[in-house]
Write a protein that holds these residues in place. Structure first.
Motif, PDB file in Angstrom:
ATOM      1  N   ASP A  52       0.833  -1.207   0.000  1.00 25.29           N
ATOM      2  CA  ASP A  52       0.000   0.000   0.000  1.00 25.29           C
ATOM      3  C   ASP A  52       0.869   1.259   0.000  1.00 25.29           C
ATOM      4  N   GLN A  53       1.918   1.255   0.813  1.00 26.90           N
ATOM      5  CA  GLN A  53       2.809   2.421   0.870  1.00 26.90           C
ATOM      6  C   GLN A  53       3.497   2.653  -0.465  1.00 26.90           C
ATOM      7  N   MET A  54       3.939   1.578  -1.113  1.00 30.05           N
ATOM      8  CA  MET A  54       4.603   1.723  -2.409  1.00 30.05           C
ATOM      9  C   MET A  54       3.616   2.222  -3.467  1.00 30.05           C
ATOM     10  N   SER A  55       2.375   1.755  -3.383  1.00 33.11           N
ATOM     11  CA  SER A  55       1.355   2.223  -4.323  1.00 33.11           C
ATOM     12  C   SER A  55       1.086   3.712  -4.119  1.00 33.11           C
ATOM     13  N   THR A  56       0.996   4.116  -2.869  1.00 32.45           N
ATOM     14  CA  THR A  56       0.790   5.539  -2.563  1.00 32.45           C
ATOM     15  C   THR A  56       1.978   6.366  -3.059  1.00 32.45           C
ATOM     16  N   MET A  57       3.181   5.851  -2.838  1.00 24.77           N
ATOM     17  CA  MET A  57       4.383   6.565  -3.306  1.00 24.77           C
ATOM     18  C   MET A  57       4.377   6.668  -4.833  1.00 24.77           C
ATOM     19  N   ARG A  58       3.920   5.622  -5.516  1.00 25.66           N
ATOM     20  CA  ARG A  58       3.863   5.643  -6.986  1.00 25.66           C
ATOM     21  C   ARG A  58       2.870   6.721  -7.445  1.00 25.66           C
ATOM     22  N   GLN A  59       1.737   6.811  -6.743  1.00 25.47           N
ATOM     23  CA  GLN A  59       0.753   7.855  -7.073  1.00 25.47           C
ATOM     24  C   GLN A  59       1.340   9.243  -6.808  1.00 25.47           C
ATOM     25  N   ASN A  60       2.047   9.379  -5.705  1.00 22.94           N
ATOM     26  CA  ASN A  60       2.690  10.665  -5.388  1.00 22.94           C
ATOM     27  C   ASN A  60       3.748  11.012  -6.433  1.00 22.94           C
ATOM     28  N   GLN A  61       4.467   9.993  -6.894  1.00 28.19           N
ATOM     29  CA  GLN A  61       5.486  10.213  -7.926  1.00 28.19           C
ATOM     30  C   GLN A  61       4.826  10.735  -9.205  1.00 28.19           C
ATOM     31  N   ALA A  63       1.983  12.282  -9.487  1.00 25.63           N
ATOM     32  CA  ALA A  63       1.469  13.639  -9.247  1.00 25.63           C
ATOM     33  C   ALA A  63       2.599  14.661  -9.245  1.00 25.63           C
ATOM     34  N   ALA A  64       3.713  14.338  -8.576  1.00 26.31           N
ATOM     35  CA  ALA A  64       4.833  15.284  -8.502  1.00 26.31           C
ATOM     36  C   ALA A  64       5.454  15.495  -9.878  1.00 26.31           C
ATOM     37  N   THR A  65       5.582  14.422 -10.651  1.00 24.25           N
ATOM     38  CA  THR A  65       6.160  14.539 -11.993  1.00 24.25           C
ATOM     39  C   THR A  65       5.235  15.379 -12.881  1.00 24.25           C
ATOM     40  N   SER A  66       3.946  15.153 -12.755  1.00 27.78           N
ATOM     41  CA  SER A  66       2.974  15.947 -13.538  1.00 27.78           C
ATOM     42  C   SER A  66       3.025  17.414 -13.145  1.00 27.78           C
ATOM     43  N   THR A  67       3.152  17.676 -11.855  1.00 26.68           N
ATOM     44  CA  THR A  67       3.245  19.063 -11.382  1.00 26.68           C
ATOM     45  C   THR A  67       4.499  19.726 -11.935  1.00 26.68           C
ATOM     46  N   THR A  68       5.608  19.020 -11.917  1.00 23.14           N
ATOM     47  CA  THR A  68       6.860  19.559 -12.452  1.00 23.14           C
ATOM     48  C   THR A  68       6.718  19.828 -13.942  1.00 23.14           C
ATOM     49  N   ARG A  69       6.086  18.921 -14.665  1.00 23.04           N
ATOM     50  CA  ARG A  69       5.882  19.062 -16.101  1.00 23.04           C
ATOM     51  C   ARG A  69       5.011  20.304 -16.399  1.00 23.04           C
ATOM     52  N   LEU A  70       3.944  20.454 -15.608  1.00 23.28           N
ATOM     53  CA  LEU A  70       3.063  21.626 -15.792  1.00 23.28           C
ATOM     54  C   LEU A  70       3.800  22.933 -15.478  1.00 23.28           C
ATOM     55  N   HIS A  71       4.581  22.909 -14.416  1.00 19.65           N
ATOM     56  CA  HIS A  71       5.355  24.095 -14.041  1.00 19.65           C
ATOM     57  C   HIS A  71       6.337  24.462 -15.157  1.00 19.65           C
ATOM     58  N   ASN A  72       6.998  23.445 -15.716  1.00 21.89           N
ATOM     59  CA  ASN A  72       7.947  23.681 -16.816  1.00 21.89           C
ATOM     60  C   ASN A  72       7.219  24.202 -18.060  1.00 21.89           C
ATOM     61  N   ALA A  73       6.078  23.649 -18.362  1.00 23.65           N
ATOM     62  CA  ALA A  73       5.316  24.071 -19.548  1.00 23.65           C
ATOM     63  C   ALA A  73       4.815  25.505 -19.381  1.00 23.65           C
TER      64      ALA A  73
END
Length: 184
Positions: A52-61, A63-73
């Protein structure tokens, strides 16, 4: 007669100790196996929590990658090269490393729990074997004391019969013994 009673009592006591040794060995083995089962059960529960923790971390990853991508765009520069790509990649790598460490940590905990469970089972089996050895020992002591009691009863009976024959001069036993003593 006193030796017969003592040997009989010692035989009964040893038989009781043999039964206690068997019972204790079985109880020790059962307790060890129960503790081993508990460790494995706890390890399985920890596996679900880690997943469960790894799944949550994968979801957080994600989300964070998408946020970084949006910020860069939003900054207007190309996200496919340069420092913006590195920031997106480093964000993903941080989460990936954390997920890998979590998985490694769980694998080590699981291996330790399984090794400990195996050792507990081995200790339980050893306790049972030791109790069987002790039980066999006490059973032999009981048999030896029982046999000794029977021989002591027989010897005491023969002594009593001999004394009676001597006292009452049955079959001329007293005369034969006196003659034997004088002729020796």
């Amino acid at each position: 007669m006193g030796q017969f009673v003592n040997s009989s009592a010692a035989s009964a006591n040893a038989a009781q100790q043999a039964a206690q040794a068997r019972t204790q060995g079985l109880a020790d083995r059962k307790a060890a196996y129960a503790r081993a089962y508990g460790l494995e059960r706890d390890s399985a529960e920890a596996a679900h929590i880690a997943a469960d923790q790894m799944s949550t971390m994968r979801q957080n990853q994600t989300a964070a990658t998408s946020t970084t991508r949006l910020h860069n765009a939003a900054s207007g520069f190309s996200a496919s090269t340069g420092s913006k790509l590195r920031s997106e990649t480093s964000t993903a790598q941080i989460f990936e490393q954390t997920i890998a460490n979590l998985g490694k940590s769980y694998a080590i905990q699981d291996a330790n729990a399984r090794n400990q469970a195996n050792q507990l089972r081995k200790d339980g089996d050893d306790a049972l074997k030791l109790s069987q050895i002790m039980s066999n020992y006490y059973s032999r002591v009981s048999k030896i004391n029982s046999t000794a009691a029977n021989w002591q009863l027989l010897g005491g009976s023969l002594t009593t019969i001999g004394d009676s024959m001597f006292t009452y001069n049955i079959g001329g036993a007293a005369e034969q013994i006196r003659n034997w003593g004088e002729n020796s």
